[in-house]
Design a protein around this motif. Structure first.
Motif, mmCIF file in Angstrom:
data_model
loop_
_atom_site.group_PDB
_atom_site.id
_atom_site.type_symbol
_atom_site.label_atom_id
_atom_site.label_comp_id
_atom_site.label_asym_id
_atom_site.label_seq_id
_atom_site.Cartn_x
_atom_site.Cartn_y
_atom_site.Cartn_z
ATOM 1 N N VAL A 261 -45.840 5.770 13.469
ATOM 2 C CA VAL A 261 -45.051 4.538 13.363
ATOM 3 C C VAL A 261 -44.062 4.421 14.516
ATOM 4 C CG1 VAL A 261 -43.345 5.485 11.752
ATOM 5 C CG2 VAL A 261 -43.753 3.054 11.793
ATOM 6 N N ARG A 264 -45.958 3.261 17.436
ATOM 7 C CA ARG A 264 -46.262 1.834 17.334
ATOM 8 C C ARG A 264 -45.044 0.981 17.668
ATOM 9 N NH1 ARG A 264 -49.385 -1.579 18.470
ATOM 10 N NH2 ARG A 264 -50.413 -2.988 17.014
ATOM 11 N N LEU A 265 -43.851 1.504 17.324
ATOM 12 C CA LEU A 265 -42.608 0.777 17.618
ATOM 13 C C LEU A 265 -42.119 1.042 19.052
ATOM 14 C CD1 LEU A 265 -40.715 1.436 14.243
ATOM 15 C CD2 LEU A 265 -41.784 -0.706 14.982
ATOM 16 N N TYR A 434 -36.751 10.283 19.951
ATOM 17 C CA TYR A 434 -36.444 8.851 19.803
ATOM 18 C C TYR A 434 -36.030 8.339 21.179
ATOM 19 C CZ TYR A 434 -36.026 10.448 15.013
ATOM 20 O OH TYR A 434 -36.276 11.034 13.803
ATOM 21 N N TYR A 461 -31.060 6.278 14.031
ATOM 22 C CA TYR A 461 -32.268 5.445 14.076
ATOM 23 C C TYR A 461 -32.360 4.543 12.851
ATOM 24 C CZ TYR A 461 -33.501 9.620 11.452
ATOM 25 O OH TYR A 461 -33.476 10.671 10.576
ATOM 26 N N ASP A 464 -30.915 1.166 13.531
ATOM 27 C CA ASP A 464 -31.798 0.247 14.268
ATOM 28 C C ASP A 464 -32.820 -0.394 13.344
ATOM 29 O OD1 ASP A 464 -31.130 0.470 17.200
ATOM 30 O OD2 ASP A 464 -31.365 2.591 16.738
ATOM 31 N N LEU A 465 -33.356 0.414 12.427
ATOM 32 C CA LEU A 465 -34.438 -0.111 11.591
ATOM 33 C C LEU A 465 -33.928 -0.756 10.308
ATOM 34 C CD1 LEU A 465 -36.999 2.737 12.252
ATOM 35 C CD2 LEU A 465 -36.909 0.469 13.259
ATOM 36 N N ARG A 467 -31.507 -2.998 10.760
ATOM 37 C CA ARG A 467 -30.993 -4.261 11.285
ATOM 38 C C ARG A 467 -32.022 -5.357 11.091
ATOM 39 N NH1 ARG A 467 -30.591 -7.827 15.420
ATOM 40 N NH2 ARG A 467 -28.440 -8.490 15.767
ATOM 41 N N ARG A 468 -31.644 -6.382 10.375
ATOM 42 C CA ARG A 468 -32.574 -7.485 10.156
ATOM 43 C C ARG A 468 -32.678 -8.308 11.425
ATOM 44 N NH1 ARG A 468 -34.767 -4.566 6.690
ATOM 45 N NH2 ARG A 468 -33.590 -4.251 4.787
ATOM 46 N N GLY A 469 -33.892 -8.668 11.776
ATOM 47 C CA GLY A 469 -34.100 -9.448 12.982
ATOM 48 C C GLY A 469 -34.537 -8.551 14.129
ATOM 49 N N ASP A 470 -34.302 -9.007 15.340
ATOM 50 C CA ASP A 470 -34.743 -8.315 16.543
ATOM 51 C C ASP A 470 -33.894 -7.065 16.755
ATOM 52 O OD1 ASP A 470 -35.269 -7.459 19.137
ATOM 53 O OD2 ASP A 470 -35.630 -9.502 19.859
ATOM 54 N N ARG A 471 -34.524 -5.908 16.718
ATOM 55 C CA ARG A 471 -33.725 -4.676 16.785
ATOM 56 C C ARG A 471 -33.109 -4.447 18.161
ATOM 57 N NH1 ARG A 471 -39.027 -2.166 17.370
ATOM 58 N NH2 ARG A 471 -38.999 -0.594 19.025
ATOM 59 N N PHE A 472 -33.600 -5.138 19.164
ATOM 60 C CA PHE A 472 -33.054 -4.949 20.504
ATOM 61 C C PHE A 472 -31.760 -5.739 20.723
ATOM 62 C CE2 PHE A 472 -37.497 -3.864 20.782
ATOM 63 C CZ PHE A 472 -37.445 -2.650 21.438
ATOM 64 N N LYS A 503 -31.759 8.868 -0.080
ATOM 65 C CA LYS A 503 -32.024 7.559 -0.682
ATOM 66 C C LYS A 503 -32.138 7.641 -2.201
ATOM 67 C CE LYS A 503 -33.948 5.467 3.449
ATOM 68 N NZ LYS A 503 -32.694 4.771 3.767
ATOM 69 N N LEU A 570 -44.651 -4.402 23.637
ATOM 70 C CA LEU A 570 -43.326 -5.009 23.774
ATOM 71 C C LEU A 570 -42.946 -5.271 25.229
ATOM 72 C CD1 LEU A 570 -41.487 -2.915 21.050
ATOM 73 C CD2 LEU A 570 -41.981 -5.346 20.945
#
Lengths: 619, 95
Positions: A261, A264-265, A434, A461, A464-465, A467-472, A503, A570
């Motif tokens: 994953v 892929r990211l 990372y 990390y 970053d993941l 965060r809703r929306g574009d992580r950049f 969690k 990307l």
């Protein structure tokens, strides 16, 4: 060699609160002396245990500026209030010392029966100072401290050493040991217990400098639990949650699930951080690993998760495989043969080497060779040489031993400024798996944590993941998550509870406060734990300031701002220096620290940092 | 629209970690106009995903939903475009 009884008056007695003995042991290896110190309840409540208590003791028992491998440099083994209680994943201990790799704080964690046996010695922490006159085994029980000659153990691998100690002392003893890498003062040598490692920062070398091959513990001292019925009820609830969706990844797949994953990211570094998304990664993915090589799943002592997925080695044994090891020895080095990697991981474990630093340092040597800066045989993809290089590093022999055993930073300094611009480390600690160009909040996390480039004391990390929306497009508002993750990590590492349970602990502060309250009897609430977590975060930074930290250390290598990644999905990825500086400034501000990241006097007063350390120093 | 009757653009779904084990496949091709519609279709198609990964109505539970490797999705009404890639993974990536 020598033995010292624990004075009768200093032997275990019931402390005022549950979960703690209220005492710590100081052993001076050179002077054959022991001393018992007592904790005030306020100190324990302020720094809890594990990395919090260990850092406070390290600061109290060392003079500023000591070389980490100097005879008087202390190493602290810290237990926690939850060890030995009913809570799942709580059989853990911390080892805290100044790192010979970073010359900054190093607080490593390890699991299993050593924590349980160590706490039964009747001490909440053990401070070791001085150097043995010859290779030695330190034995600590609830009645005596003994230093035994261990010449025949010197040179043995980790699991062989641990078994030899058990054969010598008997099955009630648990041991933590070093391998040949620690003996040879490799600056990223580990400390091993029961197949788990205090991995990062070279604490194995600190023990090696003290000529301590092994530390064995046993005893019968028990801590009471303030409210055993309530503790039992809460423990059953958390055990049930530990078997549910919150830990499923760890139970069913393990951390190797991260590889596919993150690739892929476009966040999995490969070829020494030249790529972060490669087609070859599929050969190391969890399904590829499992095909024909899966051996078994294991748990640490007192753990119901069972994250340890073991795979067969070509030699007929089995080895625990984790994402970070696959990234460092595999992807970073361009080695995709998972049978070779299993063999390499097993050798790192046996020799006592941190797989992240080993792999990232080797990969950096490969990159320097590729660029023509190093005239050596280090080549990406040289799977047939990998195990030989690991042996050379651990024994400081051959080209790999000579060039790489002090880590990436030292190698870069030998090569020159071009290499220093590129070298993947922060504060001397090699980067984990990372790529900061793909995870802007992780970039800040890697830069600011006291241990150096560290994925585990902040788990940034996740910000970053989450965060809703574009992580950049992370902004100052997102930094709140970083601070929160860091506080939670400090709390988990001090109580100590496994992060893989994190969690399953929601609502987090209320649940952890309840765990501590039923164990100790303290009327502790969520707000007090938030304050304790913030104090521990700052205490770790304060230790570094005392040891010479400078603001420019909270930064990343220049290459991450200058060399974009080319990714298939990307496009071009580069870390914006302006964005990084804004996020870092917001991080300091969120903590209430100065603009340059230093700790203001009012912050130190508010959290009583100086007072806590002074009281421990005053003993 | 009846369950199983698919409209909207064709998107590729990729499963990772234990979500992949629950789905029983590595990828799916699905037609859906929005993320919500996509997730409902996945619940219908891959029964192992519900109820722990996705609720019966497709609401995400223990899952990270990423669109085109860049956008972490929480607005389930987000429209999908032809060729979009939707990644479903464990929320605790890392560790």
């Amino acid at each position: 060699m020598w033995s010292c009884p624990i004075p009768v008056g200093d032997r275990a007695e019931r402390s005022g609160c549950g979960g703690y003995h209220g005492r710590y042991l100081v052993v001076d290896l050179a002077r054959a002396a022991v001393m018992v110190g007592r904790f005030e309840e306020a100190t324990l409540r302020a720094v809890l245990g594990g990395v919090g208590l260990g850092t406070a003791l390290l600061a109290a028992w060392s003079e500023p500026g000591l070389d980490p491998l100097a005879p008087d440099a202390p190493v602290v083994i810290a237990f926690s209030p939850l060890v030995g209680g009913p809570f799942t994943t709580s059989a853990k201990f911390a080892v805290v010392a100044k790192s010979p790799l970073t010359y900054r704080l190093c607080d490593g964690l390890c699991s299993s029966a050593f924590a349980l046996a160590g706490k039964r010695t009747g001490f909440d922490a053990i401070v070791l100072r001085g150097t043995a006159s010859e290779p030695a085994l330190l034995v600590i029980t609830d009645t005596e401290v003994r230093l035994e000659a261990a010449g025949p153990l010197w040179g043995l691998t980790t699991t062989v050493t641990e078994q030899a100690v058990r054969d010598r002392l008997g099955p009630r003893y648990e041991a933590m040991v070093i391998g040949p890498a620690g003996e040879h003062l490799v600056r990223f040598a580990t400390v091993q217990h029961s197949g788990r490692h205090v991995g990062r920062g070279g604490l194995g070398a600190v023990l090696g400098a003290k000529r301590l091959k092994a530390i064995a513990v046993a005893g019968d001292a028990r801590c009471r639990i303030a409210d055993p019925e309530a503790a039992g009820r809460l423990a059953r609830l958390l055990t049930a949650r530990s078997l549910g969706p919150a830990t499923e990844k760890y139970r069913l797949v393990g951390t190797t699930a991260n590889l596919a994953v993150l690739n892929r990211l476009a966040a999995m570094p490969a070829y020494s951080f030249r790529s972060s998304q490669v087609a070859e990664a599929d050969r190391l993915s969890a399904p590829s690993l499992r095909a024909g090589a899966y051996a078994e799943r294991r748990s640490c002592a007192a753990c119901t998760i069972g994250c340890e997925h073991r795979y067969r080695t070509p030699e007929g044994g089995a080895v625990r495989v984790e994402y970070e090891s696959l990234f460092a020895l595999g992807a970073a080095c361009g080695i995709w043969d998972n049978a070779i990697l299993r063999r390499a991981l097993a050798r790192c474990d046996e020799l006592g080497l941190d797989t992240i630093s080993t792999g990232v340092t080797l990969a950096f040597a490969m990159e320097c060779t590729r660029r023509g800066w190093l005239d050596s045989g280090f080549r990406f993809g040289a799977a047939d040489r990998l195990v030989d290089w690991i042996e050379e590093i651990a024994h400081r022999r051959g080209a790999a031993g000579e060039l790489l055993a002090d880590g990436v930073r030292q190698l870069a300094r030998r090569i020159g400024p071009e290499a220093e611009r590129l070298a993947p480390h922060v504060k001397g600690l090699e980067l984990p798996g990372y790529d900061p160009r793909a995870l802007p909040l992780m970039a800040v996390g890697l830069a600011v944590t006291p241990r150096g480039a560290d994925h585990n004391r902040m788990t940034a990390y996740e910000a970053d993941l989450a965060r809703r929306g574009d992580r950049f497009l992370a902004t100052e508002a997102d930094v709140v998550r970083l601070v929160e993750l860091e506080r939670r990590a400090a709390l988990l590492d001090s109580l100590i509870v496994c992060k893989f349970l994190r969690k399953a602990l929601e609502p987090f502060y209320e649940t952890t406060a309840r765990m501590l309250a039923v164990t100790t009897g303290w009327p502790i609430d969520a707000d007090e734990l938030v304050a304790a977590a913030e104090r521990i975060v700052g205490l770790r930074r304060w230790y570094n300031e005392r040891e010479g930290w400078r603001p420019e250390e909270d930064d990343l290598p220049a290459r991450f701002f200058e060399e974009p990644l080319q990714t298939a999905t990307l496009g071009e990825l580069c870390l914006s220096r302006a964005q990084f500086l804004r996020l870092r400034a917001a991080y300091y501000k969120a903590h209430g620290w100065a603009d340059d990241g230093s700790l203001p006097p009012e912050w130190l007063d508010r959290y009583r940092i100086g007072e806590i350390v002074s009281r421990l120093r005053g003993r | 629209m009846r369950a199983g009757q698919q409209r909207g653009p064709a998107v590729r779904v990729e499963y990772y970690g234990s979500v992949r084990l629950r789905a029983g496949v590595a990828t799916d091709e699905v037609r859906a106009a929005s993320v919500a519609e996509l997730l409902r279709e996945l619940v219908r198609r891959r029964r192992g995903l519900s109820p722990d990964v996705l609720a019966e109505d497709g609401t995400p539970r223990a899952v990270l939903v990423v669109l085109n490797e860049r956008h972490v999705v929480d607005d389930l009404s987000h429209p999908l475009m032809p060729g979009d890639r939707v990644l479903l993974a464990n929320p605790d990536v890392g560790g």
